[in-house]
Design a protein around this motif. Structure first.
Motif: not given
Length: 379
Positions: A237-249
């Protein structure tokens, strides 16, 4: 991006959520909705150039750097510049991939303008160019001419377009769909080719995986990616670029110290190895490949490759086909030189390969994070 396989490996590595608290943990650590707002807001602008730009910023681009800066000129024009803070000096030392991303941006801009009846007259690099590096000079000047364009059917798929980074299903892509994808990209002097699940595809699966290994095992190129990883929804959310790694795990792995920039840069770490274990099935699941090439004599050739790729991606979307660029072997740094030569000897046919993508069927994925349109405007 978190695949189911990646989730299971984290569980196998010791991430166990108590049943009573698992639901709350999952709910609290889902992907960032705010980072995808530009996809929901596209088309809501009242001024026609801003409306077209709201779609153009959704274009595919390397490492999701979104390297676009735009100045609105007068009442009917704009100038596109490259954000020089968003270059990829390790993996893209000559800015070729960044320029391809500008080409995809311009194609979506032209499609969106045509939807409103405006022809986009694009003048590329109006103040000159340098094939070795981008600089402060403009990438393109665009003048919009009212009443001079018909809508393109591909525009209908802009909001559904994705670069699908999941494991692909074990079913082949129909030959007629591959042909439609490549035919859509045969514009602007670009050569487009594709293959289904053939012996050549097996060769390319192996070659592209070796190129991926070369990139992640070369410290400077791997570090470039690691530095651009956004780990967890808060970072995304703070830097919505690059390679996102998200999710509960991912969140659970971060809590346990398995997923962080230090471990992902350390080739001896469990996190680094799990990254390889996660990506190899992606590479091996390709049910075919498509590629684009041209002479690459000018920056315009790179722009044209990006425009052609945008059309290929949109056509694939219209056909229910998933595609994902896997172009490490096309990169121009020293450690990749042998694989660069190998892939060009295999499918280059005397031209410069600009894009190489894997093709298949996969479950739908959510949109990639984007900076809001306002962040790209020069005021």
């Amino acid at each position: 991006m978190t695949t189911r396989r990646g989730m299971l490996k984290l569980v196998g590595g010791g991430v166990v959520l108590a049943a009573a608290g698992a639901g709350g943990f999952v709910a609290a650590n889902g992907p960032s909705r705010a980072a995808r707002a530009p996809w929901r807001e596209a088309g809501q602008e009242t001024e026609f150039r801003r409306r077209a730009l709201s779609y153009a910023i959704l274009a595919p681009n390397p490492h999701n750097r979104q390297p676009w800066l735009v100045r609105l000129d007068g009442e009917d024009a704009l100038t596109l510049f490259s954000d020089l803070d968003r270059q990829l000096p390790a993996t893209d030392p000559y800015d070729r991939q960044i320029v391809i991303g500008h080409g995809a941006f311009l194609e979506l801009l032209a499609l969106a303008a045509a939807e409103d009846g405006y022809r986009a007259d694009i003048t590329l690099f109006p103040e000159g160019e340098d094939m070795d590096t981008l600089d402060a000079r403009p990438v393109a000047h665009v003048r919009f001419v009212a009443g001079e364009a018909e809508p393109d059917p591909l525009f209908a798929h802009v909001l559904a377009r994705r670069s699908n980074k999941e494991v692909y299903e074990a079913r082949d892509v129909e030959a007629e769909k591959l042909a439609a994808m490549t035919e859509a990209a045969r514009r602007f002097g670009v050569t487009a080719n594709s293959i289904g699940n053939t012996a050549m595809a097996e060769t390319l699966r192996d070659l592209t995986w070796r190129a991926h290994l070369m990139e992640v095992r070369t410290p400077v190129t791997n570090q470039e990616s690691v530095d651009l990883m956004r780990i967890g929804a808060k970072e995304v959310a703070a830097n919505p670029d690059g390679i996102e790694l998200e999710g509960p795990f991912i969140a659970a792995g971060r809590l346990l110290g398995i997923v962080n920039r230090k471990t992902l840069a350390d080739q001896s770490s469990a996190g680094f190895q799990q990254g390889l274990d996660m990506y190899q099935p992606l590479a091996m699941s390709a049910r075919g490949f498509a590629w684009l090439s041209n002479a690459n004599q000018t920056r315009a050739d790179q722009i044209h490759a990006g425009r052609a790729y945008a059309r290929m991606n949109l056509t694939a979307t219209s056909l229910g086909i998933s595609i994902h660029p896997w172009s490490q072997s096309l990169q121009e740094y020293r450690e990749m030189a042998d694989l660069y030569t190998e892939v060009h000897e295999l499918i280059g046919e005397g031209q410069r390969l600009q894009m190489l993508v894997r093709v298949g069927y996969a479950k739908p994925i959510m949109a990639t994070p984007r900076w809001p349109m306002e962040s790209h405007l020069i005021t």
